[in-house]
Design an enzyme around this catalytic site. Structure first.
Site, PDB file in Angstrom:
ATOM      1  N   LYS A 159      68.358  24.557  31.096  1.00  0.00           N
ATOM      2  CA  LYS A 159      69.396  24.293  32.100  1.00  0.00           C
ATOM      3  C   LYS A 159      68.950  24.953  33.407  1.00  0.00           C
ATOM      4  O   LYS A 159      69.419  26.026  33.778  1.00  0.00           O
ATOM      5  CB  LYS A 159      70.740  24.836  31.597  1.00  0.00           C
ATOM      6  CG  LYS A 159      71.936  24.231  32.290  1.00  0.00           C
ATOM      7  CD  LYS A 159      73.215  24.600  31.564  1.00  0.00           C
ATOM      8  CE  LYS A 159      74.434  24.345  32.427  1.00  0.00           C
ATOM      9  NZ  LYS A 159      74.634  22.956  32.826  1.00  0.00           N
TER      10      LYS A 159
HETATM   11  N1  PPE Z   1      74.277  17.756  29.906  1.00  0.00           N
HETATM   12  C1  PPE Z   1      74.087  18.284  31.132  1.00  0.00           C
HETATM   13  C2  PPE Z   1      73.016  17.734  31.986  1.00  0.00           C
HETATM   14  C3  PPE Z   1      74.914  19.318  31.559  1.00  0.00           C
HETATM   15  O1  PPE Z   1      74.721  19.831  32.770  1.00  0.00           O
HETATM   16  C4  PPE Z   1      75.930  19.805  30.719  1.00  0.00           C
HETATM   17  C5  PPE Z   1      76.830  20.906  31.179  1.00  0.00           C
HETATM   18  C6  PPE Z   1      76.089  19.220  29.438  1.00  0.00           C
HETATM   19  C7  PPE Z   1      75.224  18.208  29.064  1.00  0.00           C
HETATM   20  C8  PPE Z   1      77.119  19.695  28.456  1.00  0.00           C
HETATM   21  O2  PPE Z   1      76.788  20.959  27.967  1.00  0.00           O
HETATM   22  P1  PPE Z   1      77.909  21.989  27.490  1.00  0.00           P
HETATM   23  O3  PPE Z   1      78.636  22.426  28.709  1.00  0.00           O
HETATM   24  O4  PPE Z   1      77.148  23.063  26.848  1.00  0.00           O
HETATM   25  O5  PPE Z   1      78.799  21.265  26.550  1.00  0.00           O
HETATM   26  N2  PPE Z   1      77.158  20.846  32.546  1.00  0.00           N
HETATM   27  C9  PPE Z   1      77.676  22.021  33.212  1.00  0.00           C
HETATM   28  C10 PPE Z   1      77.554  21.927  34.712  1.00  0.00           C
HETATM   29  C11 PPE Z   1      78.493  21.033  35.421  1.00  0.00           C
HETATM   30  C12 PPE Z   1      78.377  21.192  36.923  1.00  0.00           C
HETATM   31  O6  PPE Z   1      78.995  20.378  37.640  1.00  0.00           O
HETATM   32  O7  PPE Z   1      77.736  22.111  37.413  1.00  0.00           O
HETATM   33  C13 PPE Z   1      79.085  22.344  32.741  1.00  0.00           C
HETATM   34  O8  PPE Z   1      79.754  21.507  32.155  1.00  0.00           O
HETATM   35  O9  PPE Z   1      79.502  23.470  32.965  1.00  0.00           O
END
Ligand code: PPE
Length: 307
Positions: A159
């Site tokens: 990330k």
């Molecule tokens: N894919 C991506 C690309 C992603 O950034 C997130 C989280 C997820 C899947 C889901 O992961 P999880 O939160 O562990 O279930 N995205 C973060 C960032 C959003 C933003 O606008 O900045 C979040 O949801 O916090």
């Protein structure tokens, strides 16, 4: 989405006033996009604010840093405590939490190894990421013309801050075309994920979600959904999905910390199922929202109380 200002931000071990949480313009990460971050939520429970799966998020932060060869100068335990402290000191019952690891001021050029590594943790109240209506009516999605990056170009499993250029391109394209959110395909053409959420489809009562190998982040909400779905007795498989599988699914929904659980109403103007959130999506959404508020006994371990 505008940020709501709170009192304090944690920076490298000290709580500083919100307005003083600043960096120099020659901060390395600002130039080359090499940094890692997390998105976490704390929810209000009957026992006070609790951070949802905090330890898992901090573990992923360290894994992201490992992939990108960034040495975080704090232990996971220290950052877990710092996160709780930041939520508590700001007196928030529910909030979004953004830990950020970045390369600081003092070095320039593409070798990041000599750079100082800085860590900040900010919290602020953050409402419905895809709008309140999204939860009940579902959102309209567009397959992006931008592909998720190849794992040997930029590893999607990390990330990392700079990787989100890809998500921003896809998000803007979808919004300009009148959709709520984008779905990205992997370089091989399989469904990967959304700009900041994982994706699920339901077909004949079975649930499917794309694997990490299709370029998806290993979502913590995705993992919670998988557990909840299996505990409800649904068969759930992590497998490659084609864009046409989305069009003909009975139901589809997305999951993420910021977005939470949101049903998908349409993909590329093909209405999914009846166009109303489906039974499976609604059930999982309902249990997820009760879980994060501490109302489901079997998932109490996912809550890490602030006090
Ligand atoms: N894919 C991506 C690309 C992603 O950034 C997130 C989280 C997820 C899947 C889901 O992961 P999880 O939160 O562990 O279930 N995205 C973060 C960032 C959003 C933003 O606008 O900045 C979040 O949801 O916090």
């Amino acid at each position: 989405m505008p940020i709501t200002k709170v009192e304090k931000i944690w920076m490298d071990g000290t709580l500083v006033d919100w307005d003083d949480a600043k960096v120099h313009v020659l901060t390395h990460s600002l130039h080359y996009g090499l940094g890692v971050f997390e998105g976490i939520r704390a929810y209000s429970t009957s026992r006070g604010p609790a951070v949802f799966r905090l330890t898992d998020h901090i573990r992923r932060l360290f894994n992201s840093a490992k992939i990108l060869m960034i040495d975080i100068p704090f232990s996971p335990e220290a950052l877990i405590e710092a996160t709780k402290e930041t939520v508590a000191v700001n007196g928030l019952d529910a909030c979004y939490i953004r830990p950020l690891v970045y390369l600081g001021y003092g070095e320039m050029g593409l070798n990041p190894l000599p750079c100082e590594v800085n860590v900040s943790i900010a919290v602020w109240p953050w409402g419905a990421y895809l709008g309140e209506d999204g939860f009940t009516k579902g959102v309209n999605m567009k397959i992006s013309s931008w592909r998720r990056h190849d794992p040997n170009t930029i590893p999607p499993a990390a990330k990392g801050t700079g990787m989100y250029i890809n998500s921003c391109l896809a998000k803007v394209e979808a919004l300009k075309a009148g959709y709520d959110e984008a779905i990205l395909l992997s370089p091989q053409g399989y469904v990967s994920e959304c700009t900041g959420e994982n994706i699920f489809i339901v077909r004949d009562g079975r649930i499917f979600t794309p694997p990490v190998a299709a370029g998806a982040l290993e979502g913590i909400t995705q993992s919670s959904v998988m557990t909840i779905a299996r505990d409800l007795g649904y068969e759930l498989e992590t497998t490659n999905i084609l864009r046409s599988d989305l069009y003909t699914a009975d139901e589809a929904f997305l999951s993420g910390t910021a977005a939470e659980i949101v049903p998908i109403r349409s993909v590329d103007d093909r209405v999914i199922g009846t166009g109303e959130p489906g039974t499976v999506s609604k059930k999982i959404q309902e249990i997820y929202f009760s879980t994060v508020k501490g109302e489901v006994d079997r998932y109490q371990d996912w809550l890490e109380h602030v006090r």
